[in-house]
Write a protein that holds these residues in place. Sequence first.
Motif, PDB file in Angstrom:
ATOM      1  N   VAL A   1       0.824  -1.157  -0.389  1.00 49.01           N
ATOM      2  CA  VAL A   1       0.252  -0.086  -0.318  1.00 49.01           C
ATOM      3  C   VAL A   1       0.622   1.052   0.030  1.00 49.01           C
ATOM      4  CG1 VAL A   1      -1.600   1.545   1.016  1.00 49.01           C
ATOM      5  CG2 VAL A   1      -1.906  -1.285   0.645  1.00 49.01           C
ATOM      6  N   GLN A   2       1.875   1.245   0.736  1.00 49.59           N
ATOM      7  CA  GLN A   2       2.689   2.381   0.516  1.00 49.59           C
ATOM      8  C   GLN A   2       3.590   2.563  -0.394  1.00 49.59           C
ATOM      9  OE1 GLN A   2       5.198   0.927   4.052  1.00 49.59           O
ATOM     10  NE2 GLN A   2       4.136   2.600   5.881  1.00 49.59           N
ATOM     11  N   ALA A   3       3.730   1.971  -1.172  1.00 46.63           N
ATOM     12  CA  ALA A   3       4.751   1.470  -2.408  1.00 46.63           C
ATOM     13  C   ALA A   3       3.583   2.249  -3.670  1.00 46.63           C
ATOM     14  CB  ALA A   3       4.593   0.142  -2.857  1.00 46.63           C
ATOM     15  N   GLN A   4       2.671   2.173  -3.527  1.00 47.24           N
ATOM     16  CA  GLN A   4       0.973   2.345  -4.775  1.00 47.24           C
ATOM     17  C   GLN A   4       1.180   3.429  -4.100  1.00 47.24           C
ATOM     18  OE1 GLN A   4      -1.894  -0.021  -3.448  1.00 47.24           O
ATOM     19  NE2 GLN A   4      -1.506  -1.977  -4.930  1.00 47.24           N
ATOM     20  N   ALA A   5       0.962   4.097  -2.796  1.00 44.79           N
ATOM     21  CA  ALA A   5       1.075   5.580  -2.857  1.00 44.79           C
ATOM     22  C   ALA A   5       2.049   6.044  -3.010  1.00 44.79           C
ATOM     23  CB  ALA A   5       0.656   6.178  -0.807  1.00 44.79           C
TER      24      ALA A   5
ATOM     25  N   GLY B   1      12.285  -5.107   2.098  1.00 42.27           N
ATOM     26  CA  GLY B   1      10.819  -3.840   2.102  1.00 42.27           C
ATOM     27  C   GLY B   1      11.616  -3.411   1.850  1.00 42.27           C
ATOM     28  N   ARG B   2      12.693  -2.395   1.178  1.00 46.85           N
ATOM     29  CA  ARG B   2      13.727  -1.193   1.107  1.00 46.85           C
ATOM     30  C   ARG B   2      13.522  -0.268  -0.283  1.00 46.85           C
ATOM     31  NH1 ARG B   2      17.069   1.178   4.246  1.00 46.85           N
ATOM     32  NH2 ARG B   2      16.827   3.292   2.908  1.00 46.85           N
ATOM     33  N   ALA B   3      12.449  -1.750  -1.636  1.00 48.90           N
ATOM     34  CA  ALA B   3      12.444  -0.862  -3.227  1.00 48.90           C
ATOM     35  C   ALA B   3      10.655  -1.699  -2.990  1.00 48.90           C
ATOM     36  CB  ALA B   3      13.682  -1.690  -3.986  1.00 48.90           C
ATOM     37  N   ALA B   4      10.349  -1.797  -4.269  1.00 47.26           N
ATOM     38  CA  ALA B   4       9.350  -2.011  -5.022  1.00 47.26           C
ATOM     39  C   ALA B   4       9.399  -2.038  -6.337  1.00 47.26           C
ATOM     40  CB  ALA B   4       8.487  -1.849  -3.947  1.00 47.26           C
ATOM     41  N   GLY B   5       9.370  -2.922  -6.941  1.00 44.83           N
ATOM     42  CA  GLY B   5       8.966  -2.764  -8.815  1.00 44.83           C
ATOM     43  C   GLY B   5       7.314  -2.451  -9.108  1.00 44.83           C
ATOM     44  N   ILE B   6       7.227  -1.591  -9.890  1.00 45.94           N
ATOM     45  CA  ILE B   6       5.694  -1.566 -10.404  1.00 45.94           C
ATOM     46  C   ILE B   6       5.509  -1.338 -11.639  1.00 45.94           C
ATOM     47  CG2 ILE B   6       4.463   0.521  -9.866  1.00 45.94           C
ATOM     48  CD1 ILE B   6       5.009  -0.049  -7.131  1.00 45.94           C
TER      49      ILE B   6
ATOM     50  N   LEU C   1      10.398   1.696 -10.314  1.00 45.22           N
ATOM     51  CA  LEU C   1      10.466   1.389  -9.077  1.00 45.22           C
ATOM     52  C   LEU C   1      10.289   2.238  -8.008  1.00 45.22           C
ATOM     53  CD1 LEU C   1      14.585   0.186  -9.997  1.00 45.22           C
ATOM     54  CD2 LEU C   1      12.524  -1.325 -10.028  1.00 45.22           C
ATOM     55  N   VAL C   2      10.073   2.186  -6.861  1.00 51.53           N
ATOM     56  CA  VAL C   2      10.213   3.344  -5.557  1.00 51.53           C
ATOM     57  C   VAL C   2      10.939   2.763  -4.718  1.00 51.53           C
ATOM     58  CG1 VAL C   2       8.351   3.590  -4.185  1.00 51.53           C
ATOM     59  CG2 VAL C   2       7.336   3.590  -6.149  1.00 51.53           C
ATOM     60  N   TRP C   3      11.666   3.107  -4.047  1.00 57.90           N
ATOM     61  CA  TRP C   3      13.243   3.170  -2.639  1.00 57.90           C
ATOM     62  C   TRP C   3      12.960   3.848  -2.074  1.00 57.90           C
ATOM     63  CZ3 TRP C   3      14.272   4.611  -7.248  1.00 57.90           C
ATOM     64  CH2 TRP C   3      15.100   5.495  -7.899  1.00 57.90           C
ATOM     65  N   GLN C   4      12.740   3.445  -0.703  1.00 61.02           N
ATOM     66  CA  GLN C   4      13.043   4.087   0.401  1.00 61.02           C
ATOM     67  C   GLN C   4      14.424   5.033   0.445  1.00 61.02           C
ATOM     68  OE1 GLN C   4      10.058   3.699   2.000  1.00 61.02           O
ATOM     69  NE2 GLN C   4      11.497   4.845   3.141  1.00 61.02           N
ATOM     70  N   MET C   5      14.098   6.801   0.441  1.00 59.74           N
ATOM     71  CA  MET C   5      15.608   7.172   0.298  1.00 59.74           C
ATOM     72  C   MET C   5      15.130   8.114   1.475  1.00 59.74           C
ATOM     73  SD  MET C   5      16.738   9.605  -2.843  1.00 59.74           S
ATOM     74  CE  MET C   5      15.786  10.679  -2.879  1.00 59.74           C
ATOM     75  N   GLY C   6      15.649   7.945   2.885  1.00 65.48           N
ATOM     76  CA  GLY C   6      15.718   8.616   4.680  1.00 65.48           C
ATOM     77  C   GLY C   6      14.412   8.287   4.961  1.00 65.48           C
TER      78      GLY C   6
END
Length: 130
Positions: free
Chosen positions: A35-39, A59-64, A72-77
């Motif tokens: 859900v967070q990756a989609q948002a 859990g630090r990245a997601a392929g969309i 790609l979505v990834w955590q940055m801080g």
Amino acid sequence: MPLEILLVLVIGGIAGIALALHLLGMTGAPTLTIVQAQAAWLREFPDSVIHDVTLSPDGRAAGITDDTGRGLVWQMGADTCARRLNGGEKIESRGNRMVLRLGDYAAPRLALTLPPEDRDRWTRWIKETS
């Protein structure tokens, strides 16, 4: 108040706050849920329709996959970053990391920590973009 006492109070206060945050578990790296990756993706690309989300094992990245392609979505801080894949990404393996050169001056490279079997799967998934 003498400067020496003020410095001790300020440094002690900052160290105390840092210690309290650490002991409360608020200093660990955040992880993404689907859900967070989609948002995060929809914040960057609000008009897209998401078809699939694949989380990395840590859990630090997601392929969309959306209606126009992949990204790609990834955590940055404490925040996230999202980029579309255009097929021109260069992929390198460095130990347990897969390093992507995105060709984007705002986010030139991304290092994903992936086990070998997931690294192969993610590499194929990214290369299918082209």
